[in-house]
Structure formats: structure tokens, C-alpha cells
Design an enzyme around this catalytic site. Sequence first.
Site, PDB file in Angstrom:
ATOM      1  N   SER A  59       0.855  -1.197   0.000  1.00  0.00           N
ATOM      2  CA  SER A  59       0.000   0.000   0.000  1.00  0.00           C
ATOM      3  C   SER A  59       0.884   1.237   0.000  1.00  0.00           C
ATOM      4  CB  SER A  59      -0.909   0.012   1.237  1.00  0.00           C
ATOM      5  OG  SER A  59      -1.500   1.294   1.379  1.00  0.00           O
ATOM      6  N   SER A 117     -13.847   3.024   1.333  1.00  0.00           N
ATOM      7  CA  SER A 117     -12.531   2.587   0.855  1.00  0.00           C
ATOM      8  C   SER A 117     -12.401   1.081   1.047  1.00  0.00           C
ATOM      9  CB  SER A 117     -11.417   3.328   1.597  1.00  0.00           C
ATOM     10  OG  SER A 117     -11.405   2.981   2.966  1.00  0.00           O
ATOM     11  N   ASP A 162     -22.054  -1.460  -0.352  1.00  0.00           N
ATOM     12  CA  ASP A 162     -20.788  -0.800  -0.688  1.00  0.00           C
ATOM     13  C   ASP A 162     -20.102  -1.483  -1.867  1.00  0.00           C
ATOM     14  OD1 ASP A 162     -21.419   0.725   1.454  1.00  0.00           O
ATOM     15  OD2 ASP A 162     -19.873  -0.067   2.782  1.00  0.00           O
TER      16      ASP A 162
HETATM   17  P1  ADP Z   1     -14.652   3.183   4.803  1.00  0.00           P
HETATM   18  O1  ADP Z   1     -15.012   1.941   4.064  1.00  0.00           O
HETATM   19  O2  ADP Z   1     -15.814   4.095   5.019  1.00  0.00           O
HETATM   20  O3  ADP Z   1     -13.495   3.919   4.194  1.00  0.00           O
HETATM   21  P2  ADP Z   1     -13.874   1.259   6.772  1.00  0.00           P
HETATM   22  O4  ADP Z   1     -13.511   1.378   8.221  1.00  0.00           O
HETATM   23  O5  ADP Z   1     -14.935   0.303   6.383  1.00  0.00           O
HETATM   24  O6  ADP Z   1     -14.198   2.727   6.268  1.00  0.00           O
HETATM   25  O7  ADP Z   1     -12.567   0.858   5.932  1.00  0.00           O
HETATM   26  C1  ADP Z   1     -11.372   1.594   6.103  1.00  0.00           C
HETATM   27  C2  ADP Z   1     -10.200   0.630   6.196  1.00  0.00           C
HETATM   28  O8  ADP Z   1      -9.862   0.136   4.864  1.00  0.00           O
HETATM   29  C3  ADP Z   1      -8.937   1.282   6.691  1.00  0.00           C
HETATM   30  O9  ADP Z   1      -8.918   1.344   8.111  1.00  0.00           O
HETATM   31  C4  ADP Z   1      -7.888   0.321   6.138  1.00  0.00           C
HETATM   32  O10 ADP Z   1      -7.812  -0.839   6.942  1.00  0.00           O
HETATM   33  C5  ADP Z   1      -8.451  -0.059   4.790  1.00  0.00           C
HETATM   34  N1  ADP Z   1      -7.914   0.826   3.719  1.00  0.00           N
HETATM   35  C6  ADP Z   1      -8.550   1.823   3.074  1.00  0.00           C
HETATM   36  N2  ADP Z   1      -7.747   2.429   2.154  1.00  0.00           N
HETATM   37  C7  ADP Z   1      -6.559   1.780   2.213  1.00  0.00           C
HETATM   38  C8  ADP Z   1      -5.290   1.919   1.523  1.00  0.00           C
HETATM   39  N3  ADP Z   1      -5.104   2.843   0.583  1.00  0.00           N
HETATM   40  N4  ADP Z   1      -4.281   1.078   1.866  1.00  0.00           N
HETATM   41  C9  ADP Z   1      -4.486   0.136   2.814  1.00  0.00           C
HETATM   42  N5  ADP Z   1      -5.625  -0.042   3.488  1.00  0.00           N
HETATM   43  C10 ADP Z   1      -6.657   0.758   3.212  1.00  0.00           C
HETATM   44 MG    MG Z   2     -16.260   0.311   4.816  1.00  0.00          MG
END
Ligand code: ADP
Ligand code: MG
Length: 378
Positions: A59, A117, A162
Site C-alpha cells: 500500500s 474505501s 458498498d
Molecule cells: P470506509 O469503508 O468508510 O473507508 P472502513 O472502516 O470500512 O471505512 O474501511 C477503512 C479501512 O480500509 C482502513 O482502516 C484500512 O484498513 C483499509 N484501507 C482503506 N484504504 C486503504 C489503503 N489505501 N491502503 C491500505 N488499506 C486501506
Molecule cells: Mg467500509
Amino acid sequence: MQFLTDFTPELVVASPGRINLIGEHTDYNLGYVLPAAIARKITFNFQRNNSDDRCHIYSKQYKTGFSIDLKSVRRSAMEWENYLLGVIHEITKKTDRLRGFNCTIESDLPAGSGLSSSAALECGLAFGLNDLFGLGLSKISMVKLSQRAEHNFVGTQCGIMDQFASVMGADGHAMLLDCRSLDHTHIPMELAPYKMVMLNTKVSHNLASSAYNIRKSECEEGVSILKAKYPEVQSLRDVNTPMLLECRDRMNTTVFNRCSFIISENNRVLAMVDALRKKDLNNIGALLYEAHEGTRTLYEVSCPESDFLVDFAKKHPEVLGARQTGGGFGGCVLHLVHEKSVTRFVESATHAYKKKFNIPLEAFEVRPSRGTTITYTK
Ligand code: ADP
Ligand code: MG
């Protein structure tokens, strides 16, 4: 450990985040939602590495990576890895065609902000591996296996919205999704002269994932009470307000409030579709405010920061409506702001928010965009 952070990819996949115009927490209650994919995304670079089993994922945003052996995919102590490990695990249950690969991910999608995300991460990997190894998975099976990955490896009992929105999004359209049948209809989103402006509260309260699972079990408790009187009820989707009122005495106030929110939220999704079709802007705005109020008082998944922004928006006639979007307890608040006033409104909201919480607000416009796509293939 050294990770391969840059290589010439054989495949690039763009996996978008999503906004949810309305229909919060209705997905796991098998109701209706109205999300749209957005242009903010996670980009995956892939190459096969000619090994049978070794996979390396890095990442760029987190500046870290991990390596695994396809023969022994297990949960990790690192939360972010589990979204990806879960997907690989689900794919290996379906097919033995996966082989070693290298993958880097980069993102312009804020994590943990209600823009999903997590689904972008899951679905982008599924999409890429499907193409890289010719797995022949349909879009819907990638959506479903990504959801299972989140259940089984991350532990969030999320609904299907989602992943569905991220994969199936269409330019300029929101998607009315029936989470029971998975029937979906693309609805043109014509909001001119209003723009969709996201204000990121920058708070992501820790209780979010446990509270999410608690809400789900409260709804299940409601269903089991309703079922005793109405055996045909399988989910809150099958319940209307008179039925709920009939059973009110048998449930505690919390469970009643949760059920009441879901029933009205489902109705609001359908009312929103109607308002979009009629371009009834005032009703569109009113539904957003109403939904936020339910989120705040009945479902109790908002937070002081989101409530502050919604209350602030209500004092500004250039804002048509606003509500916290996503699972809750922070993240982004969706605003519909008159195009002539976006800059001014964002400035004054930023100032007021900073004064109240000492947090710099982040603002960006979004528009409905296409779902997951392959942007390069060798
Ligand atoms: P949302 O889906 O609303 O963004 P979530 O808590 O469901 O919130 O997911 C967020 C999690 O996804 C982060 O805490 C991380 O674990 C993972 N994540 C998101 N973007 C990345 C990235 N670019 N690299 C690594 N992990 C990521
Ligand atoms: Mg999420």
C-alpha cells in the site's frame, strides 16, 4: 522487509469509492439503498510473478506491505491486510487458478470516512485477480465474495451496498438497489444547479465497527419479536409502521427506535427516487435532512461533529439538504450546495468547524461515476 513498490504493471484497475445519497443501514435489513460510485478511487497495479504461491501486496498510502503464500491464507493482526486476505481466501475457495502476483495500491479515497474505501479495496483486488488469472467470475460473484471477505476476515457484518455500488456504478447515475432481490435500476442524478459537496469531519470514532454489529443484532431482535406475531416476516423489509406499532409493547425502546428508523428510511429511498425523477429539488433536500434526523435520534449512529455540520447547513439557504453518509460516527457529511455558493459556504463551514472542534475540515465535490474498471492491460 523490502517490498516491490514499483514495477511495470500488466494490469491496472481503478476501484471507486461511493457515496450513498440515502438509505443508511437498510442494506443488511434487505431494504433499499441509493448509492453512486464516485471518481475518487483506489488504483491497483498488478503483475504475475511466475511463482506458484507467493503474493506481495504493497500500500503506497500506508508505506507498508505484506507477503503471503496462497497455500496458507490466514487472518492478520493488521486490519487493512484482512480486507485483501479475505478476498484471496474467498477466491481460493472457488478456484485453484490463482498463482503468485505482485500488487501495489494507491488511493485518493480517504479511509474510514464513509466513502467505502474498504469495498474499493476488496472489489479492486477481486476484479484484478479475476482478469489476471482468467478466473471467469461474474461481477455479482465478485461483489458477493468481497462482502463475505469483510464478514469473515475483517469481522464487520456489512450489507451488500458498498461492494455493489463500487462495482456497478454508472456515470451520472445513482443506483436504486433492492438489497433483497439485488435488482437494481440506474437513476439519473440531475441536481443542477446544486453540487454534491462532501465535508469530511475527519473523525472516525473507534466504536464504529462494534456499534455496527450491535445495530445489526438489535434489528434482528426486532425481527424475531415481529415474527412471533407475523410469521411471514423475514427481515425489516417485510414490516410496515402499523405492524411495528402492533408489536411496540413487546420490544424495548431501543429496538423499537431502530426498527422504526429502518422502515422510514426504506420509504425515504423510494421517495427520493420519485423526487429525482420529478426533479423536485426541495423534496430531495428535505429527505436528506429527515434521514439525518433519524440517524441522530432513532438509529443513534451520528456524532456531535456530523450533527454540527448538518445544523450549520440548515442555517444556510444555499444548502438544499445535508446528512452524514456511510456507517456512522463521523466520516463525511453530504451536502447539496448551490453552485454559486460552494466556495463561500465551504469557507464559512470550515471556519465554524475549526472554531468548534479545532479540526481542519476537508471539502471536495463528488459526482456519480462509473464502477470498477480496467484502465490498462498489456
Ligand atoms: P470506509 O469503508 O468508510 O473507508 P472502513 O472502516 O470500512 O471505512 O474501511 C477503512 C479501512 O480500509 C482502513 O482502516 C484500512 O484498513 C483499509 N484501507 C482503506 N484504504 C486503504 C489503503 N489505501 N491502503 C491500505 N488499506 C486501506
Ligand atoms: Mg467500509
